[in-house]
Design a protein around this motif. Structure first.
Motif, PDB file in Angstrom:
ATOM      1  N   LEU A  56       5.427   4.714 -15.604  1.00 22.74           N
ATOM      2  CA  LEU A  56       5.291   6.146 -15.865  1.00 22.74           C
ATOM      3  C   LEU A  56       5.844   6.995 -14.710  1.00 22.74           C
ATOM      4  N   GLY A  57       6.428   6.317 -13.713  1.00 19.72           N
ATOM      5  CA  GLY A  57       6.993   7.059 -12.588  1.00 19.72           C
ATOM      6  C   GLY A  57       6.014   7.339 -11.464  1.00 19.72           C
ATOM      7  N   ASN A  58       4.824   6.721 -11.508  1.00 20.36           N
ATOM      8  CA  ASN A  58       3.934   6.775 -10.352  1.00 20.36           C
ATOM      9  C   ASN A  58       4.456   5.809  -9.296  1.00 20.36           C
ATOM     10  N   VAL A  59       4.275   6.133  -8.025  1.00 21.78           N
ATOM     11  CA  VAL A  59       4.568   5.167  -6.975  1.00 21.78           C
ATOM     12  C   VAL A  59       3.251   4.524  -6.556  1.00 21.78           C
ATOM     13  N   VAL A  60       3.205   3.204  -6.644  1.00 19.56           N
ATOM     14  CA  VAL A  60       1.985   2.456  -6.340  1.00 19.56           C
ATOM     15  C   VAL A  60       2.224   1.611  -5.103  1.00 19.56           C
ATOM     16  N   GLY A  61       1.437   1.861  -4.063  1.00 19.65           N
ATOM     17  CA  GLY A  61       1.488   1.050  -2.850  1.00 19.65           C
ATOM     18  C   GLY A  61       0.238   0.208  -2.750  1.00 19.65           C
ATOM     19  N   ARG A  62       0.397  -1.038  -2.329  1.00 20.70           N
ATOM     20  CA  ARG A  62      -0.761  -1.935  -2.242  1.00 20.70           C
ATOM     21  C   ARG A  62      -0.850  -2.552  -0.850  1.00 20.70           C
ATOM     22  N   TYR A  63      -2.017  -2.425  -0.259  1.00 25.65           N
ATOM     23  CA  TYR A  63      -2.322  -3.127   0.986  1.00 25.65           C
ATOM     24  C   TYR A  63      -3.276  -4.248   0.594  1.00 25.65           C
ATOM     25  N   VAL A  64      -2.704  -5.425   0.442  1.00 23.95           N
ATOM     26  CA  VAL A  64      -3.401  -6.500  -0.258  1.00 23.95           C
ATOM     27  C   VAL A  64      -4.387  -7.202   0.678  1.00 23.95           C
ATOM     28  N   ALA A  65      -5.574  -7.439   0.146  1.00 26.33           N
ATOM     29  CA  ALA A  65      -6.605  -8.157   0.902  1.00 26.33           C
ATOM     30  C   ALA A  65      -6.182  -9.612   1.112  1.00 26.33           C
ATOM     31  N   ALA A  66      -6.777 -10.257   2.107  1.00 26.20           N
ATOM     32  CA  ALA A  66      -6.499 -11.670   2.352  1.00 26.20           C
ATOM     33  C   ALA A  66      -6.824 -12.487   1.099  1.00 26.20           C
ATOM     34  N   ASP A  67      -7.902 -12.102   0.432  1.00 22.45           N
ATOM     35  CA  ASP A  67      -8.285 -12.761  -0.817  1.00 22.45           C
ATOM     36  C   ASP A  67      -7.656 -11.999  -1.982  1.00 22.45           C
ATOM     37  N   PRO A  68      -6.687 -12.610  -2.672  1.00 17.63           N
ATOM     38  CA  PRO A  68      -6.014 -11.878  -3.750  1.00 17.63           C
ATOM     39  C   PRO A  68      -6.935 -11.536  -4.916  1.00 17.63           C
ATOM     40  N   GLN A  69      -8.106 -12.183  -4.994  1.00 16.85           N
ATOM     41  CA  GLN A  69      -9.070 -11.874  -6.052  1.00 16.85           C
ATOM     42  C   GLN A  69     -10.013 -10.732  -5.656  1.00 16.85           C
ATOM     43  N   ALA A  70      -9.838 -10.215  -4.464  1.00 16.91           N
ATOM     44  CA  ALA A  70     -10.761  -9.180  -3.970  1.00 16.91           C
ATOM     45  C   ALA A  70     -10.711  -7.952  -4.865  1.00 16.91           C
ATOM     46  N   VAL A 101      -3.305   3.074   6.625  1.00 21.21           N
ATOM     47  CA  VAL A 101      -2.838   1.694   6.459  1.00 21.21           C
ATOM     48  C   VAL A 101      -1.922   1.304   7.619  1.00 21.21           C
ATOM     49  N   ALA A 102      -1.051   2.223   8.025  1.00 20.33           N
ATOM     50  CA  ALA A 102      -0.161   1.915   9.153  1.00 20.33           C
ATOM     51  C   ALA A 102      -0.984   1.558  10.385  1.00 20.33           C
ATOM     52  N   ASP A 103      -2.092   2.280  10.600  1.00 19.75           N
ATOM     53  CA  ASP A 103      -2.949   2.017  11.752  1.00 19.75           C
ATOM     54  C   ASP A 103      -3.642   0.657  11.616  1.00 19.75           C
ATOM     55  N   LEU A 104      -4.137   0.361  10.410  1.00 18.90           N
ATOM     56  CA  LEU A 104      -4.783  -0.947  10.183  1.00 18.90           C
ATOM     57  C   LEU A 104      -3.786  -2.083  10.410  1.00 18.90           C
ATOM     58  N   GLN A 105      -2.590  -1.900   9.868  1.00 17.98           N
ATOM     59  CA  GLN A 105      -1.553  -2.927   9.972  1.00 17.98           C
ATOM     60  C   GLN A 105      -1.173  -3.157  11.440  1.00 17.98           C
ATOM     61  N   ALA A 106      -1.074  -2.065  12.182  1.00 16.08           N
ATOM     62  CA  ALA A 106      -0.692  -2.193  13.598  1.00 16.08           C
ATOM     63  C   ALA A 106      -1.737  -2.972  14.384  1.00 16.08           C
ATOM     64  N   ARG A 107      -2.977  -2.872  13.935  1.00 16.31           N
ATOM     65  CA  ARG A 107      -4.067  -3.602  14.611  1.00 16.31           C
ATOM     66  C   ARG A 107      -4.322  -4.970  13.976  1.00 16.31           C
ATOM     67  N   GLY A 108      -3.515  -5.323  12.977  1.00  8.57           N
ATOM     68  CA  GLY A 108      -3.691  -6.621  12.324  1.00  8.57           C
ATOM     69  C   GLY A 108      -4.967  -6.712  11.514  1.00  8.57           C
ATOM     70  N   ARG A 109      -5.474  -5.550  11.088  1.00 10.18           N
ATOM     71  CA  ARG A 109      -6.757  -5.523  10.377  1.00 10.18           C
ATOM     72  C   ARG A 109      -6.529  -5.530   8.861  1.00 10.18           C
ATOM     73  N   ARG A 110      -7.008  -6.592   8.198  1.00 11.54           N
ATOM     74  CA  ARG A 110      -7.015  -6.601   6.736  1.00 11.54           C
ATOM     75  C   ARG A 110      -8.377  -6.114   6.277  1.00 11.54           C
ATOM     76  N   LEU A 111      -8.456  -5.667   5.053  1.00  7.44           N
ATOM     77  CA  LEU A 111      -9.708  -5.141   4.504  1.00  7.44           C
ATOM     78  C   LEU A 111     -10.300  -6.156   3.529  1.00  7.44           C
ATOM     79  N   PRO A 112     -11.608  -6.103   3.301  1.00 10.86           N
ATOM     80  CA  PRO A 112     -12.221  -7.046   2.354  1.00 10.86           C
ATOM     81  C   PRO A 112     -11.988  -6.643   0.904  1.00 10.86           C
TER      82      PRO A 112
END
Ligand SMILES: [Zn+2]
Length: 412
Positions: A56-70, A101-112
């Protein structure tokens, strides 16, 4: 400041992508929609997310959890604009979580949980007259008949979507499941936080609304020859109805707002012709659905009485309705904790404007963070402002919210 200046400079870069020279207008499925979406997707990827345009023309960004089922937490806002818009409406709610997300990524922090940031292609509804198309699709309530609506140039949404590279057939498949919550940051678009001296506030509920098209049919006639008592002047009747609607809402201003935003003599009118037909729109909003429905019935009765007295016909056609959406108490408490952790007094306030979050209320718990607007709180205008310090604080609050958000907190 870590976030504010970059977010504001990105708002400026997006504001330069406009259909109209010298002012910001960016509507759905235009080349400017494409260009803005590509820029946002590039920023998402640079922040460490996967990003794509959906059907539909939405832009979807995903910051994927370590567990893909999260479970999935969705946030975002809209990248389209009104005509002659401000540059922060919608955009802040896209750029602020990308900065997080850029800040989390820079710190190597994934989310649950997997965090999705969505830049909705249409929220304002300028081009096709139906709003919140993007969020409706993700929430599973997209009305496929909207595809047959046409813009001012006669182009249908279906045609425009195909030309854009979208896929009407797969819109139903955009409906999400497994969404644990939807949160959204947005400029307040009003003066409450400004008057309170606070940079951010926690939203309690989003007002519902009804929109309708009204057509008044009288009788055209010669401006010089038809005596006043014989006239069935459609425009004069419409004008009386407009004032009746305004008076009704003004008498209930604590819970209701009503606006006639469009009014026209059918065919454009002529100086020496008694208007034979007139059309206007009505937009009624309230945080209380029952009061809004009662007001709708009352103003219809008043307009019908005016029409009867003036011997004109009235076509009264509601074409859009959105229920009020209360924000989840647990999520409000989590926003409030993040605000307090930044040393800011916690202020709760309702949203008079509609937002993408409303659509998700059918799917999952929702909540919103408001950011102060400057300049008297003006929005939907080039005079809209956002202070970089406020963008900084709001993004810091957002980051804290994301780092402390536990999907299990909503299942209890
Ligand atoms: Zn908005």
């Amino acid at each position: 400041m870590r976030f504010g200046p970059e977010i504001l400079s990105r708002c400026d870069a997006l504001a330069a992508i406009s259909e109209d020279p010298g002012r910001l207008t960016r509507t759905y499925l235009t080349p400017q929609h494409r260009a803005a979406g590509e820029l946002i997707a590039a920023w998402m990827r640079a922040a460490g997310m996967e990003a794509h345009f959906d059907a539909l023309g939405n832009v979807v960004g995903r910051y994927v959890a370590a567990d893909p089922q999260a479970p999935v937490l969705v946030t975002g806002s809209h990248m389209d604009s009104v005509v002659d818009a401000g540059r922060y409406d919608g955009i802040f709610g896209i750029l602020s979580p990308i900065a997080c997300v850029a800040d989390l990524q820079a710190r190597g922090r994934r989310l649950p949980y997997t965090l999705e940031v969505v830049a909705f292609g249409d929220e304002e509804g300028v081009r096709f007259g139906v709003s919140m198309l993007g969020s409706r699709a993700l929430a599973g309530s997209f009305d496929m008949s909207a595809l047959e609506r046409r813009d001012a140039n006669g182009v249908s949404m279906r045609e425009a979507l195909v030309a854009f590279g979208g896929d009407p057939a797969t819109i139903p498949a955009l409906a999400r499941d497994g969404v644990v919550a939807y949160v959204e940051a947005h400029i307040e678009q009003g003066p409450v936080l400004l008057d309170a001296g606070l940079p951010v506030g926690v939203v309690t509920s989003i007002a519902g609304g009804t929109r309708l098209a009204v057509r008044v049919e009288g009788s055209a006639g010669h401006a010089g020859t038809v005596p006043m008592p014989r006239r069935q002047d459609a425009l004069a009747a419409a004008a009386e109805m407009v004032l009746a609607i305004e008076r009704h809402c003004a008498e209930r201003a604590d819970t209701l707002v009503g606006t006639v935003g469009k009014l026209a003599v059918a065919g454009g009118g002529a100086i020496n012709v008694i208007p034979g037909a007139a059309e206007f729109t009505v937009d009624l909003r309230s945080g209380d659905d029952a009061r809004r429905r009662a007001a709708l019935a009352d103003v219809e009765a008043e307009c019908r009485a005016i029409a009867a007295r003036r011997r004109v016909a009235l076509a009264w056609e509601p074409f859009f309705e959105l229920a009020a959406a209360p924000c989840d108490a647990r999520l409000q408490a989590q926003w409030a904790a993040a605000v307090a952790a930044h040393g800011v007094a916690v202020r709760h306030l309702p949203s008079g404007a509609g937002h993408d979050a409303m659509e998700f209320a059918k799917l999952a718990p929702i909540a919103m963070l408001f950011v102060r607007c400057g300049n008297g709180g003006v929005s939907h205008s080039p005079r809209e402002t956002l202070d970089p310090e406020d963008a900084e604080i709001a993004t810091g609050v957002f980051l804290r919210f994301l780092e402390h958000f536990d999907p299990a907190s909503l299942s209890a």
